[in-house]
Motif scaffolding. Sequence first.
Motif, PDB file in Angstrom:
ATOM      1  N   ALA A   1       4.581  -1.838   6.287  1.00 25.16           N
ATOM      2  CA  ALA A   1       3.297  -1.476   6.893  1.00 25.16           C
ATOM      3  C   ALA A   1       3.493  -0.653   8.157  1.00 25.16           C
ATOM      4  O   ALA A   1       2.672   0.214   8.483  1.00 25.16           O
ATOM      5  CB  ALA A   1       2.502  -2.742   7.210  1.00 25.16           C
TER       6      ALA A   1
ATOM      7  N   TYR B   1      -0.417  -0.130   9.736  1.00 26.75           N
ATOM      8  CA  TYR B   1      -1.283  -1.298   9.573  1.00 26.75           C
ATOM      9  C   TYR B   1      -0.467  -2.590   9.690  1.00 26.75           C
ATOM     10  O   TYR B   1      -0.878  -3.652   9.259  1.00 26.75           O
ATOM     11  CB  TYR B   1      -2.021  -1.244   8.227  1.00 26.75           C
ATOM     12  CG  TYR B   1      -1.163  -1.332   6.985  1.00 26.75           C
ATOM     13  CD1 TYR B   1      -1.016  -2.532   6.296  1.00 26.75           C
ATOM     14  CD2 TYR B   1      -0.507  -0.209   6.489  1.00 26.75           C
ATOM     15  CE1 TYR B   1      -0.241  -2.618   5.152  1.00 26.75           C
ATOM     16  CE2 TYR B   1       0.269  -0.281   5.346  1.00 26.75           C
ATOM     17  CZ  TYR B   1       0.401  -1.485   4.683  1.00 26.75           C
ATOM     18  OH  TYR B   1       1.177  -1.570   3.546  1.00 26.75           O
TER      19      TYR B   1
ATOM     20  N   THR C   1      -2.205  -2.287  13.410  1.00 26.22           N
ATOM     21  CA  THR C   1      -3.518  -2.937  13.464  1.00 26.22           C
ATOM     22  C   THR C   1      -3.449  -4.423  13.152  1.00 26.22           C
ATOM     23  O   THR C   1      -4.448  -5.128  13.268  1.00 26.22           O
ATOM     24  CB  THR C   1      -4.470  -2.265  12.463  1.00 26.22           C
ATOM     25  OG1 THR C   1      -3.921  -2.372  11.135  1.00 26.22           O
ATOM     26  CG2 THR C   1      -4.670  -0.789  12.806  1.00 26.22           C
ATOM     27  N   GLY C   2      -2.286  -4.901  12.712  1.00 31.47           N
ATOM     28  CA  GLY C   2      -2.119  -6.327  12.445  1.00 31.47           C
ATOM     29  C   GLY C   2      -2.620  -6.782  11.098  1.00 31.47           C
ATOM     30  O   GLY C   2      -2.709  -7.986  10.850  1.00 31.47           O
ATOM     31  N   GLU C   3      -2.941  -5.858  10.194  1.00 35.93           N
ATOM     32  CA  GLU C   3      -3.469  -6.247   8.880  1.00 35.93           C
ATOM     33  C   GLU C   3      -2.407  -6.925   8.017  1.00 35.93           C
ATOM     34  O   GLU C   3      -2.717  -7.841   7.249  1.00 35.93           O
ATOM     35  CB  GLU C   3      -4.023  -5.017   8.165  1.00 35.93           C
ATOM     36  CG  GLU C   3      -5.252  -4.419   8.843  1.00 35.93           C
ATOM     37  CD  GLU C   3      -5.626  -3.095   8.228  1.00 35.93           C
ATOM     38  OE1 GLU C   3      -6.152  -3.103   7.093  1.00 35.93           O
ATOM     39  OE2 GLU C   3      -5.391  -2.045   8.862  1.00 35.93           O
ATOM     40  N   ARG C   4      -1.169  -6.471   8.110  1.00 37.76           N
ATOM     41  CA  ARG C   4      -0.089  -7.074   7.343  1.00 37.76           C
ATOM     42  C   ARG C   4       1.098  -7.315   8.275  1.00 37.76           C
ATOM     43  O   ARG C   4       1.576  -6.398   8.938  1.00 37.76           O
ATOM     44  CB  ARG C   4       0.335  -6.167   6.174  1.00 37.76           C
ATOM     45  CG  ARG C   4      -0.722  -6.037   5.096  1.00 37.76           C
ATOM     46  CD  ARG C   4      -0.933  -7.339   4.339  1.00 37.76           C
ATOM     47  NE  ARG C   4      -1.911  -7.192   3.277  1.00 37.76           N
ATOM     48  CZ  ARG C   4      -3.223  -7.359   3.410  1.00 37.76           C
ATOM     49  NH1 ARG C   4      -3.720  -7.700   4.601  1.00 37.76           N
ATOM     50  NH2 ARG C   4      -4.028  -7.210   2.384  1.00 37.76           N
ATOM     51  N   TRP C   5       1.553  -8.567   8.296  1.00 38.64           N
ATOM     52  CA  TRP C   5       2.702  -8.919   9.136  1.00 38.64           C
ATOM     53  C   TRP C   5       3.633  -9.889   8.406  1.00 38.64           C
ATOM     54  O   TRP C   5       4.389 -10.635   9.015  1.00 38.64           O
ATOM     55  CB  TRP C   5       2.222  -9.508  10.461  1.00 38.64           C
ATOM     56  CG  TRP C   5       1.291 -10.691  10.339  1.00 38.64           C
ATOM     57  CD1 TRP C   5       0.013 -10.680   9.880  1.00 38.64           C
ATOM     58  CD2 TRP C   5       1.587 -12.049  10.684  1.00 38.64           C
ATOM     59  NE1 TRP C   5      -0.517 -11.947   9.907  1.00 38.64           N
ATOM     60  CE2 TRP C   5       0.413 -12.811  10.413  1.00 38.64           C
ATOM     61  CE3 TRP C   5       2.711 -12.688  11.209  1.00 38.64           C
ATOM     62  CZ2 TRP C   5       0.357 -14.182  10.618  1.00 38.64           C
ATOM     63  CZ3 TRP C   5       2.639 -14.055  11.439  1.00 38.64           C
ATOM     64  CH2 TRP C   5       1.466 -14.784  11.145  1.00 38.64           C
TER      65      TRP C   5
ATOM     66  N   TRP D   1       0.833  -1.209   0.000  1.00 38.11           N
ATOM     67  CA  TRP D   1       0.000   0.000   0.000  1.00 38.11           C
ATOM     68  C   TRP D   1       0.869   1.262   0.000  1.00 38.11           C
ATOM     69  O   TRP D   1       1.786   1.423   0.794  1.00 38.11           O
ATOM     70  CB  TRP D   1      -0.922   0.000   1.214  1.00 38.11           C
ATOM     71  CG  TRP D   1      -1.850   1.181   1.240  1.00 38.11           C
ATOM     72  CD1 TRP D   1      -2.820   1.494   0.333  1.00 38.11           C
ATOM     73  CD2 TRP D   1      -1.869   2.217   2.223  1.00 38.11           C
ATOM     74  NE1 TRP D   1      -3.454   2.656   0.680  1.00 38.11           N
ATOM     75  CE2 TRP D   1      -2.898   3.129   1.846  1.00 38.11           C
ATOM     76  CE3 TRP D   1      -1.145   2.470   3.388  1.00 38.11           C
ATOM     77  CZ2 TRP D   1      -3.200   4.260   2.597  1.00 38.11           C
ATOM     78  CZ3 TRP D   1      -1.441   3.601   4.133  1.00 38.11           C
ATOM     79  CH2 TRP D   1      -2.458   4.481   3.721  1.00 38.11           C
TER      80      TRP D   1
ATOM     81  N   ASP E   1      -0.786   5.450   8.219  1.00 37.23           N
ATOM     82  CA  ASP E   1      -1.291   4.662   9.336  1.00 37.23           C
ATOM     83  C   ASP E   1      -0.481   3.384   9.470  1.00 37.23           C
ATOM     84  O   ASP E   1      -0.093   2.759   8.480  1.00 37.23           O
ATOM     85  CB  ASP E   1      -2.762   4.301   9.111  1.00 37.23           C
ATOM     86  CG  ASP E   1      -3.678   5.519   9.152  1.00 37.23           C
ATOM     87  OD1 ASP E   1      -3.236   6.555   9.679  1.00 37.23           O
ATOM     88  OD2 ASP E   1      -4.813   5.413   8.652  1.00 37.23           O
TER      89      ASP E   1
END
Length: 300
Positions: free
Chosen positions: A110, A122, A130-134, A47, A120
Amino acid sequence: MAATIYLHWTATGYDWIRPGHYHAIISGDGRVHRLHATSVDLPAHTWARNSNAVALSCACMGGQPDPWTLPPTPAQLMSLCAETASIAASWGWTAADITVQRVMTHAEAASNKDGRMMHDNYGPVVWGGTGERWDLLQLAKNGPIDGGEQLRARIRALMDGHSVSDAVSDRLGFKGETTIQARSEALTVTIDGEGRSWAPATDLLERYGIPYAWNASERQIMIGALDVAPTYRDDSVQASVGWPLFTMTMQSGNAPVILTGIVRPSESGDRAWCRVLEFAEEFGISIHYNPFTLLERRGG
């Protein structure tokens, strides 16, 4: 801004190979599937970071409900580092250039670990995200959370040891030449140690009247024909052949890779060679065996 290489996982099974997402995807057996030329931007891998960037991904971590039932395999991680090192070397980078500013996991991107964009967070929860991509935060279940640093250390070691695709040891060997018929004319081919025929890619393209352009800096042959549908073969040429690699890509759109070949020196300079049978199958050229013969380009 300098180009960046982003390292991902697909959150799928080990055999998930789809164009449009990443420049290359590495299947569970460690085989690199080159899908798009590294010279083009793809729209949606990292992103806000898709420009001037290359995305490499391991097909893994798709286990349900526990993604770690399909972890990155040792072969995948080895190939991920080797492919990164090869691309970096082709750009003139040295081991010292393999930093978090130039080679990042999606987890690091991220969480903005390079400080490039204050977007942000993420990324991983452990880094306040936020844990969306790890992706590649860890390389093994319950492992340390320095996956990016581990990968960069491996990539630097490969580049320092010159163990990327330009390595001269353990090269695919060639045992002689022969002549085949291609469009009713003689074509000289070279036979490798496994009995496969190779020929200069430009000789084949010219024989069949296929327009092309050679980009030496990217080791890329760009094809002008619009009637080719790449098959993304499971047996595509890998860096393990020991020769520098080149890619043959479509000239339009997101430059899908048609095939991968090798670069061999000659008296007139370096030349790009490809497997003759693979070339014929990718370009819809009819084939006869006993003796091996290329006929016309019929498609299908």
